[in-house]
Design a protein around this motif. Structure first.
Motif, PDB file in Angstrom:
ATOM      1  N   GLY A 157      -0.117   3.654  -1.141  1.00 36.68           N
ATOM      2  CA  GLY A 157       1.247   3.185  -0.972  1.00 36.68           C
ATOM      3  C   GLY A 157       2.197   4.223  -0.426  1.00 36.68           C
ATOM      4  N   LEU A 158       3.441   3.803  -0.327  1.00 40.20           N
ATOM      5  CA  LEU A 158       4.496   4.627   0.242  1.00 40.20           C
ATOM      6  C   LEU A 158       5.023   5.595  -0.809  1.00 40.20           C
ATOM      7  CD1 LEU A 158       6.131   4.919   2.868  1.00 40.20           C
ATOM      8  CD2 LEU A 158       7.806   3.384   1.854  1.00 40.20           C
ATOM      9  N   LEU A 159       5.129   6.853  -0.437  1.00 41.94           N
ATOM     10  CA  LEU A 159       5.613   7.903  -1.328  1.00 41.94           C
ATOM     11  C   LEU A 159       6.977   8.375  -0.857  1.00 41.94           C
ATOM     12  CD1 LEU A 159       2.450   9.980  -1.833  1.00 41.94           C
ATOM     13  CD2 LEU A 159       4.261  10.016  -3.464  1.00 41.94           C
ATOM     14  N   GLN A 160       7.921   8.461  -1.749  1.00 37.62           N
ATOM     15  CA  GLN A 160       9.217   9.076  -1.460  1.00 37.62           C
ATOM     16  C   GLN A 160       9.143  10.521  -1.940  1.00 37.62           C
ATOM     17  OE1 GLN A 160      11.814   7.462   0.006  1.00 37.62           O
ATOM     18  NE2 GLN A 160      10.641   5.563   0.162  1.00 37.62           N
ATOM     19  N   PHE A 161       9.390  11.479  -1.055  1.00 44.11           N
ATOM     20  CA  PHE A 161       9.303  12.879  -1.419  1.00 44.11           C
ATOM     21  C   PHE A 161      10.548  13.309  -2.185  1.00 44.11           C
ATOM     22  CE2 PHE A 161       7.059  13.012   2.871  1.00 44.11           C
ATOM     23  CZ  PHE A 161       5.837  12.708   2.300  1.00 44.11           C
ATOM     24  N   GLN A 162      10.354  14.256  -3.112  1.00 45.51           N
ATOM     25  CA  GLN A 162      11.500  14.771  -3.862  1.00 45.51           C
ATOM     26  C   GLN A 162      12.375  15.655  -2.990  1.00 45.51           C
ATOM     27  OE1 GLN A 162       9.914  16.691  -7.280  1.00 45.51           O
ATOM     28  NE2 GLN A 162       9.406  14.786  -8.304  1.00 45.51           N
ATOM     29  N   THR A 176      11.377  16.506  10.347  1.00 45.11           N
ATOM     30  CA  THR A 176      11.659  16.421   8.922  1.00 45.11           C
ATOM     31  C   THR A 176      11.341  15.018   8.430  1.00 45.11           C
ATOM     32  OG1 THR A 176      13.449  18.001   9.239  1.00 45.11           O
ATOM     33  CG2 THR A 176      13.429  16.798   7.170  1.00 45.11           C
ATOM     34  N   PHE A 177      10.659  14.935   7.283  1.00 44.60           N
ATOM     35  CA  PHE A 177      10.227  13.645   6.739  1.00 44.60           C
ATOM     36  C   PHE A 177      10.678  13.517   5.292  1.00 44.60           C
ATOM     37  CE2 PHE A 177       7.199  14.867   9.988  1.00 44.60           C
ATOM     38  CZ  PHE A 177       7.169  13.740  10.783  1.00 44.60           C
ATOM     39  N   PHE A 178      10.995  12.290   4.885  1.00 42.30           N
ATOM     40  CA  PHE A 178      11.378  12.041   3.499  1.00 42.30           C
ATOM     41  C   PHE A 178      10.457  11.034   2.822  1.00 42.30           C
ATOM     42  CE2 PHE A 178      13.637   9.043   6.117  1.00 42.30           C
ATOM     43  CZ  PHE A 178      13.554   7.856   5.424  1.00 42.30           C
ATOM     44  N   GLU A 179       9.501  10.454   3.564  1.00 43.09           N
ATOM     45  CA  GLU A 179       8.544   9.518   2.974  1.00 43.09           C
ATOM     46  C   GLU A 179       7.255   9.553   3.784  1.00 43.09           C
ATOM     47  OE1 GLU A 179      10.293   5.658   3.144  1.00 43.09           O
ATOM     48  OE2 GLU A 179      10.136   5.531   5.312  1.00 43.09           O
ATOM     49  N   GLY A 180       6.173   9.090   3.155  1.00 43.01           N
ATOM     50  CA  GLY A 180       4.875   9.039   3.820  1.00 43.01           C
ATOM     51  C   GLY A 180       3.901   8.205   3.015  1.00 43.01           C
ATOM     52  N   TYR A 181       2.808   7.822   3.646  1.00 38.76           N
ATOM     53  CA  TYR A 181       1.774   7.032   2.985  1.00 38.76           C
ATOM     54  C   TYR A 181       0.679   7.948   2.462  1.00 38.76           C
ATOM     55  CZ  TYR A 181       3.342   2.369   4.054  1.00 38.76           C
ATOM     56  OH  TYR A 181       4.050   1.212   4.077  1.00 38.76           O
ATOM     57  N   LYS A 182       0.242   7.693   1.248  1.00 37.29           N
ATOM     58  CA  LYS A 182      -0.848   8.454   0.651  1.00 37.29           C
ATOM     59  C   LYS A 182      -2.136   7.667   0.837  1.00 37.29           C
ATOM     60  CE  LYS A 182      -2.300  10.611  -3.645  1.00 37.29           C
ATOM     61  NZ  LYS A 182      -1.984  10.772  -5.061  1.00 37.29           N
TER      62      LYS A 182
END
Length: 123
Positions: free
Chosen positions: A48-53, A62-68
């Motif tokens: 699923g989609l991960l929101q980075f801290q 620069t990224f603030f979310e990604g799929y694991k």
């Protein structure tokens, strides 16, 4: 040898593309690399989609979310080195971790470390 790969793949920045498109194409390409070199893919799961801290920087973006994405596969050590080189050079991959499960053929299961951690594996 049995390997487990845990990767975080970026989400596309183009409007109109589906959010999981980069994770899907990354998994397909990596799977083809393993299968073409006589490897076996045991399990692919999208966590699923991960929101980075905090913001992640990779390849000048620069990224603030990604799929694991978690992949469990068998391949030779030479193919594993090709996989790792591919991960380092691929701009879609934000981070990756590879685990080696040194086990006998009779002990191999289709369980990942996340299954073992969360108690989903029945012994």
């Amino acid at each position: 040898m049995l390997f487990e790969l845990v990767t975080i793949v970026r989400t596309p920045k183009l409007l109109g593309q589906k959010r999981y498109q980069d994770a899907k194409t990354f998994s397909e390409n990596l799977g083809k690399l393993i299968l073409n070199n006589r490897g076996v893919i045991r399990k692919i799961e999208n966590n699923g989609l991960l929101q980075f801290q905090d913001l992640k920087r990779k390849h000048g973006e620069t990224f603030f979310e990604g799929y694991k994405v978690t992949m469990l596969y068998d391949c030779s050590p030479v193919v594993q080195s090709q996989v790792m080189n591919n991960l380092v050079k691929d701009p879609r991959v934000l981070s990756h971790t590879a685990f080696s499960h040194n086990s006998k053929l009779s002990d191999k299961t289709t369980s990942t470390t996340s299954d073992k951690v969360h108690g989903l594996l029945k012994q």
